[in-house]
Design a protein around this motif. Structure first.
Motif, mmCIF file in Angstrom:
data_model
loop_
_atom_site.group_PDB
_atom_site.id
_atom_site.type_symbol
_atom_site.label_atom_id
_atom_site.label_comp_id
_atom_site.label_asym_id
_atom_site.label_seq_id
_atom_site.Cartn_x
_atom_site.Cartn_y
_atom_site.Cartn_z
ATOM 1 N N GLY A 21 -24.835 -9.307 30.592
ATOM 2 C CA GLY A 21 -25.020 -7.998 29.981
ATOM 3 C C GLY A 21 -25.949 -8.071 28.794
ATOM 4 O O GLY A 21 -26.556 -9.099 28.508
ATOM 5 N N ASN A 22 -26.038 -6.979 28.090
ATOM 6 C CA ASN A 22 -26.873 -6.872 26.904
ATOM 7 C C ASN A 22 -26.185 -7.617 25.756
ATOM 8 O O ASN A 22 -25.116 -7.196 25.292
ATOM 9 N N ILE A 26 -22.806 -6.567 23.648
ATOM 10 C CA ILE A 26 -21.570 -7.336 23.806
ATOM 11 C C ILE A 26 -21.123 -7.887 22.453
ATOM 12 O O ILE A 26 -19.933 -7.844 22.119
ATOM 13 N N HIS A 108 -21.675 -1.257 30.969
ATOM 14 C CA HIS A 108 -21.627 -2.536 31.680
ATOM 15 C C HIS A 108 -20.705 -2.461 32.901
ATOM 16 O O HIS A 108 -20.260 -3.480 33.417
ATOM 17 N N ASP A 109 -20.397 -1.244 33.345
ATOM 18 C CA ASP A 109 -19.565 -1.007 34.532
ATOM 19 C C ASP A 109 -18.136 -1.513 34.368
ATOM 20 O O ASP A 109 -17.496 -1.929 35.333
ATOM 21 N N LEU A 128 -15.018 -6.404 32.501
ATOM 22 C CA LEU A 128 -16.442 -6.422 32.799
ATOM 23 C C LEU A 128 -16.624 -7.093 34.147
ATOM 24 O O LEU A 128 -16.007 -8.131 34.409
ATOM 25 N N SER A 132 -23.092 -7.444 36.847
ATOM 26 C CA SER A 132 -23.203 -6.086 36.312
ATOM 27 C C SER A 132 -24.471 -5.394 36.819
ATOM 28 O O SER A 132 -25.520 -6.000 36.930
ATOM 29 N N MET A 134 -25.736 -2.952 34.997
ATOM 30 C CA MET A 134 -25.664 -2.271 33.712
ATOM 31 C C MET A 134 -26.494 -0.992 33.671
ATOM 32 O O MET A 134 -27.645 -0.978 34.045
#
Length: 139
Positions: A21-22, A26, A108-109, A128, A132, A134
């Protein structure tokens, strides 16, 4: 880190997974949840436990504290923007930290919720996906 030292918090971090993810978001997610534990600590020495659990296609991350807790009837509102539930603490809070957490997790789903725990505090849990897709999430 300074707030943890100032609060004399004891923090336990279990082995954590690699999260896709980002990174900035996060990191913000973890910072907001830990900051929340510090803001709403009880008179007891603050203990924060961070752990992860593999549920198959998801990671379930838990940030548990022994703070003042959140009454069950208010738990569904804590992720609403500008919502502060406990005026007794007189802490410096804008009421956006947990709303930002929700936005990051959703981007992030994943999902996020809070529940009371046996230590008298809160257990913020977010999921999470291991992979992802995202969504765009400007915080």
């Amino acid at each position: 880190m300074f707030k943890l030292q100032e609060a004399k918090a004891e923090i336990h971090i279990a082995e954590m997974p690699n999260i896709i993810g980002n990174t900035t978001q996060i990191n913000q997610l973890f910072a907001n949840l830990i900051d929340n534990a510090i803001k709403y600590k009880s008179d007891q020495p603050l203990i924060i436990d961070i752990s992860a659990r593999d549920t198959g296609s998801l990671w379930e991350i838990s940030i548990k504290d022994n703070g003042i807790g959140i009454a069950e009837e208010h738990q569904s509102n804590v992720f609403n923007m500008f919502k502060q539930l406990d005026s007794r603490t007189h802490c410096d809070s804008s009421g956006v930290g947990l709303a930002i957490c929700k936005k990051i997790v959703k981007a992030h789903d994943g999902d996020i919720f809070v529940r009371s725990n046996s230590a008298g505090g809160c257990d913020f849990v977010f999921t999470l996906p291991k992979i992802s897709k995202m969504k765009n999430a400007a915080t």
